[in-house]
Each structure stands twice: as C-alpha cells, then as structure tokens.
Design a protein around this motif. Structure first.
Motif, mmCIF file in Angstrom:
data_model
loop_
_atom_site.group_PDB
_atom_site.id
_atom_site.type_symbol
_atom_site.label_atom_id
_atom_site.label_comp_id
_atom_site.label_asym_id
_atom_site.label_seq_id
_atom_site.Cartn_x
_atom_site.Cartn_y
_atom_site.Cartn_z
ATOM 1 N N UNK A 54 0.802 -1.223 0.000
ATOM 2 C CA UNK A 54 0.000 0.000 0.000
ATOM 3 C C UNK A 54 0.838 1.278 0.000
ATOM 4 N N UNK A 55 2.046 1.205 0.558
ATOM 5 C CA UNK A 55 2.873 2.409 0.652
ATOM 6 C C UNK A 55 4.086 2.372 -0.258
ATOM 7 N N UNK A 56 4.370 1.196 -0.825
ATOM 8 C CA UNK A 56 5.523 1.074 -1.716
ATOM 9 C C UNK A 56 6.852 1.262 -1.009
ATOM 10 N N UNK A 57 6.919 0.852 0.244
ATOM 11 C CA UNK A 57 8.174 0.999 0.979
ATOM 12 C C UNK A 57 8.422 -0.200 1.887
ATOM 13 N N UNK A 58 9.673 -0.417 2.179
ATOM 14 C CA UNK A 58 10.049 -1.482 3.102
ATOM 15 C C UNK A 58 10.464 -0.836 4.412
ATOM 16 N N UNK A 59 9.907 -1.331 5.507
ATOM 17 C CA UNK A 59 10.276 -0.826 6.817
ATOM 18 C C UNK A 59 11.493 -1.584 7.328
ATOM 19 N N UNK A 60 12.411 -0.860 7.975
ATOM 20 C CA UNK A 60 13.531 -1.530 8.634
ATOM 21 C C UNK A 60 12.964 -2.293 9.828
ATOM 22 N N UNK A 61 13.782 -3.146 10.419
ATOM 23 C CA UNK A 61 13.324 -3.921 11.575
ATOM 24 C C UNK A 61 12.927 -2.982 12.724
ATOM 25 N N UNK A 62 13.728 -1.920 12.929
ATOM 26 C CA UNK A 62 13.405 -0.960 13.995
ATOM 27 C C UNK A 62 12.110 -0.207 13.700
#
Length: 116
Positions: free
Chosen positions: A83-91
C-alpha cells in the motif's frame, strides 16, 4: 505513532476508529478473493477491500481477508510494501507494531440479535 503518521499509514487509517471506511485495491499474494467485485460486479472493484479499523488489531489476528498472516510484524511489512511502496527496517517495523499494541483496549461486548 509519529512513524505511523510520517510513513503515510494515516492516509487510510485515520479518525477515532483508525479507518476511513473506504475500499482500496489490495491483492494479497495467493488469495483468490476478488473483494468488493463479487458484490458490485464492477471491474474497478476487483480486489478492493474496506480499510479495517486498527482498534484492538493486536488481538484480532489472523490478518487480511483470507487470514493468511498470523502476526503484526508480517502484516506491517506487507502493508508497507503493497500500500505504501516501501520497506520498513526492523526498527521501524518494531516501532509501528508497538504503536498498534497501544491501540488495544477492552473488547466490546457484542450482543447478537435474535432474528424473527
């Protein structure tokens, strides 16, 4: 909460119930559910699903229309990608999941009405 807002999650998850109650296209990998299209027959509604509330989301798993995701970390990652086209880091993922846990309250009592 700041990351949740800054990442753009509030575009759809907003207001007191953290939902705009609108429908958005969301093709869950391996799901064959065509969403709102099954009701309307409108091609524009294919794979469209209503934005769910995030109240008590930490205790209302499994997630998504087919229940294929059993934890918030994976659900947040999938939503970020789809939905946002981004990957979140683990943090970042941990921070968003912590915020979602903060939305847990008393589960409302639901009384099922007797039908005539």
């Amino acid at each position: 909460m700041k990351l949740f807002v800054d990442a753009g999650c509030v575009a759809c998850h907003n207001g007191p119930a953290l939902t705009d109650s609108n429908y958005y296209r969301f093709e869950l990998p391996s799901s064959k559910d065509e969403g709102r299209f099954l009701v309307t027959g409108d091609e524009a509604d294919k794979f469209a699903f209503r934005t769910p509330t995030l109240r008590n989301v930490a205790v209302t798993y499994p997630y998504f229309n087919n229940g294929s995701v059993d934890n918030l970390h994976d659900a947040v990652n999938l939503m970020g990608e789809q939905m946002l086209g981004q990957e979140f880091s683990e943090d970042e993922n941990d921070a968003i999941v912590a915020f979602l846990h903060a939305l847990t309250g008393e589960m409302p009592a639901v009384e099922i009405p007797a039908l005539p």
